[in-house]
Design a protein around this motif. Structure first.
Motif, short mmCIF file in Angstrom:
data_model
loop_
_atom_site.label_atom_id
_atom_site.label_comp_id
_atom_site.label_asym_id
_atom_site.label_seq_id
_atom_site.Cartn_x
_atom_site.Cartn_y
_atom_site.Cartn_z
N PHE A 102 0.85 -1.19 0.00
CA PHE A 102 0.00 0.00 0.00
C PHE A 102 0.88 1.24 0.00
CE2 PHE A 102 0.81 -0.91 4.47
CZ PHE A 102 1.11 0.34 5.00
N GLN A 103 0.30 2.34 -0.44
CA GLN A 103 0.98 3.63 -0.44
C GLN A 103 -0.06 4.71 -0.22
OE1 GLN A 103 3.57 4.30 -3.74
NE2 GLN A 103 4.58 6.05 -2.78
N ILE A 104 0.18 5.57 0.75
CA ILE A 104 -0.77 6.61 1.11
C ILE A 104 -0.03 7.93 1.19
CG2 ILE A 104 -2.41 7.41 2.87
CD1 ILE A 104 -2.58 4.49 3.82
N ALA A 105 -0.57 8.95 0.55
CA ALA A 105 -0.01 10.29 0.64
C ALA A 105 -0.81 11.05 1.69
CB ALA A 105 -0.07 11.01 -0.70
N ALA A 106 -0.18 11.40 2.79
CA ALA A 106 -0.89 12.06 3.88
C ALA A 106 -0.12 13.29 4.35
CB ALA A 106 -1.07 11.08 5.05
N PRO A 107 -0.83 14.36 4.67
CA PRO A 107 -0.17 15.55 5.23
C PRO A 107 0.19 15.27 6.69
CG PRO A 107 -2.54 15.90 5.14
CD PRO A 107 -2.28 14.57 4.49
N LEU A 108 1.45 15.35 7.00
CA LEU A 108 1.91 15.06 8.35
C LEU A 108 2.66 16.25 8.91
CD1 LEU A 108 3.36 11.46 7.88
CD2 LEU A 108 1.09 12.08 8.68
N THR A 109 2.49 16.48 10.21
CA THR A 109 3.31 17.46 10.89
C THR A 109 4.54 16.74 11.43
OG1 THR A 109 2.03 17.09 12.88
CG2 THR A 109 1.38 18.93 11.49
N PHE A 110 5.58 17.47 11.74
CA PHE A 110 6.83 16.84 12.14
C PHE A 110 7.38 17.43 13.43
CE2 PHE A 110 6.47 15.69 7.73
CZ PHE A 110 6.90 14.37 7.72
N GLY A 111 6.50 17.62 14.40
CA GLY A 111 6.95 18.05 15.71
C GLY A 111 7.72 16.93 16.39
N ALA A 112 8.46 17.28 17.43
CA ALA A 112 9.33 16.31 18.09
C ALA A 112 8.56 15.14 18.66
CB ALA A 112 10.12 17.01 19.20
N THR A 113 7.32 15.36 19.09
CA THR A 113 6.54 14.28 19.71
C THR A 113 5.42 13.77 18.82
OG1 THR A 113 5.07 15.89 20.79
CG2 THR A 113 7.03 15.19 22.02
N ASP A 114 5.37 14.23 17.58
CA ASP A 114 4.29 13.80 16.69
C ASP A 114 4.43 12.32 16.32
OD1 ASP A 114 3.14 16.24 16.68
OD2 ASP A 114 4.05 16.92 14.82
N SER A 115 3.29 11.66 16.22
CA SER A 115 3.28 10.27 15.76
C SER A 115 2.06 10.06 14.92
CB SER A 115 3.27 9.30 16.96
OG SER A 115 2.08 9.45 17.70
N MET A 116 2.04 8.95 14.22
CA MET A 116 0.88 8.63 13.41
C MET A 116 0.45 7.20 13.72
SD MET A 116 2.47 7.96 9.61
CE MET A 116 3.67 6.65 9.33
N SER A 117 -0.81 6.93 13.47
CA SER A 117 -1.35 5.59 13.66
C SER A 117 -1.59 4.98 12.29
CB SER A 117 -2.65 5.65 14.44
OG SER A 117 -2.46 6.25 15.69
N VAL A 118 -1.11 3.76 12.10
CA VAL A 118 -1.34 3.05 10.83
C VAL A 118 -2.23 1.86 11.14
CG1 VAL A 118 -0.30 1.85 8.89
CG2 VAL A 118 0.90 3.76 9.94
N LEU A 119 -3.43 1.88 10.62
CA LEU A 119 -4.41 0.83 10.86
C LEU A 119 -4.66 0.04 9.59
CD1 LEU A 119 -6.66 -0.32 12.87
CD2 LEU A 119 -8.21 1.17 11.62
N VAL A 120 -4.66 -1.29 9.68
CA VAL A 120 -5.02 -2.15 8.57
C VAL A 120 -6.26 -2.92 8.96
CG1 VAL A 120 -4.31 -4.06 7.07
CG2 VAL A 120 -2.64 -2.35 7.78
#
Length: 474
Positions: A159-177
């Motif tokens: 899979f490939q997803i283009a997502a707008p992400l912020t890049f703060g020191a504590t930022d994280s993202m959740s990847v759900l399948v």
């Protein structure tokens, strides 16, 4: 004066046709607009991407105004445009204010347009099954600015997803399948990934089947529902008690510790040097008869007979490298049997020792199968009918279907981790199962707290001059 109009009539089971009706004037909205709330606030949009906003028109009592349809406007059409349905499209990097208006009242959200980050990966189903119909979703943002972006898996699970992400020191993202729709074959998996690694991490989400299908001599053509939540359900809540564990030890949420496939069957010998009571030929026959039955239940050869003299010399703690030692220890108190096991830095089991209080215990099917499953790396459970009971719940006389299914699942997971190198873990899969299947509702910032991943550190012992990890259980 009303005029008759032709109205198209279509139904799910009927053909499209027409009927005559009379024109009626729409009812005016109930109540007067006092405020408009626009969500998400703020909102992230990728260049070339879009995001949906929702505008809620409220009266003075904060109740929705029926029939109110606001209009939308962007403060800078060169950065972000917005259509009549509130869909914001990112055009160039920057920020714009999206305003919703109705009845002289306005509400707004700030849209930040950023260059999207490409997030890619490949889903691994531990049973080798098809991943057709599954989608991968990325959750980005924080607080009220959480947004979801999804992409379908191809035939290989990529899979490939283009997502707008912020890049703060504590930022994280959740990847759900998970499934796009319909019934699930696999438990969903939810991985928490540092945003700073989003474009470089090779994401390999690991899917666990909801039903384990296996066949053993004792349980031919078996299918058993498998729940990670059950496998990780602790038998008690006393954090100071190292034995307050689960069938899958809490450590497994991060890494699965088992004997490697190459090490099985593991040499098993009686420790004639440390036993407090001589072990007879009858004792040996009794134990090996139990082991043969246990191997039929689990569907593979686990142990092979050995003599103490044929194995590497035991250390001061009674461990022999790549072997399981069994003996009688009448100094044990409180338990009829106790097993300890150790593993190396590569998460391979190194050695195990099983002690029982009397010779008669070597003929106890329930006790010895329980202890030898410990020697293979498993702990206790009260979540199903099991030979690994304790702490107020009974133990079955033999390895049950659910035990065998969980044993098989443990090894499937281990092989997947070693061969495919997924960046997700059973802890991630457990988060997904609980969040999506048991109705737990949590804000994204609360997800890490839903399932406590940290557990008490295992004990450490020196083995062959090296420091290794150790565990034990009655």
């Amino acid at each position: 004066m009303s005029a008759a109009l032709g109205v198209v009539v279509c139904g799910y089971l009927s053909a499209c046709g027409s009927s005559a009706t009379t024109d009626t004037h729409p009812s005016p909205p109930s109540g007067s607009a006092a405020s408009i709330v626009v969500n998400p606030t703020p909102i992230l949009v990728g260049v070339g991407g879009s995001a949906q906003t929702q505008a809620h028109v409220l009266d003075a009592s904060n109740k929705p105004v029926s029939g109110a349809t606001p209009t939308f406007q962007s403060s800078d059409q060169s950065i972000a445009s917005v259509n009549a349905n509130g869909v914001v499209t990112g055009l160039h990097a920057g920020a714009a204010t999206i305003t919703a208006s109705y009845g002289g009242v306005t509400g707004s959200t700030r849209a930040t347009v950023v260059t999207p980050t490409s997030i890619s990966g490949r889903v691994v189903a531990i049973d080798g099954g098809s991943v057709a119909g599954l989608v991968a979703g990325v959750e980005s943002g924080a607080g009220a600015n959480v947004q979801d972006f999804t992409g379908s898996l191809d035939a290989t699970g990529s899979f490939q997803i283009a997502a707008p992400l912020t890049f703060g020191a504590t930022d994280s993202m959740s990847v759900l399948v998970d499934v796009a729709s319909g019934a699930r074959r696999y438990h969903p998996t939810l991985a928490l990934v540092s945003t700073s690694k989003a474009s470089t991490a090779a994401l390999r989400p690991m899917l666990v089947p909801k039903t384990s299908v296996f066949s053993t001599p004792a349980y031919p053509s078996s299918a058993v529902d498998v729940s990670l939540a059950q496998a990780f359900q602790r038998v008690c809540t006393d954090d100071t008690n190292a034995n307050c564990n689960s069938f899958f030890p809490q450590l497994w949420k991060a890494a699965v510790v088992l004997w490697s496939d190459a090490d099985l069957p593991v040499p098993l010998a009686f420790n004639t040097q440390l036993t407090t009571s001589p072990i007879t030929a009858t004792d040996s026959i009794n134990l090996w008869s139990i082991i043969a039955e246990m191997q039929n239940e689990l569907g593979r050869q686990l142990f092979v007979p050995a003599t103490l003299s044929s194995l590497p010399a035991q250390d001061v703690n009674g461990y022999s490298r790549k072997a399981v030692l069994v003996w009688v220890d009448n100094t044990l108190t409180g338990f009829a049997g106790y097993t300890n096991w150790i593993w190396d830095g590569s998460l391979n089991m190194l050695s195990a020792k099983t002690r029982v209080t009397t010779n008669a215990a070597l003929a106890s099917r329930s006790l010895m199968k329980h202890e030898l499953l410990h020697a293979l790396g498993f702990h206790h459970t009260c979540a199903w009918t099991t030979v690994m009971g304790g702490y107020g719940c009974g133990s079955a006389q033999s390895v049950t279907k659910s035990d065998a299914a969980a044993f098989s699942l443990g090894y499937q997971t281990r092989r997947t981790i070693l061969s495919a190198g997924p960046t997700t873990t059973l802890g991630d899969a457990l988060r997904g199962e609980q969040l999506r299947e048991t109705g737990i509702v949590a804000a994204r910032t609360g997800i890490p707290g839903v399932i406590p991943i940290a557990s008490a550190a295992p004990k450490q012992v020196f083995f062959g001059g090296r420091l290794v990890s150790a565990d034990g259980a009655p």
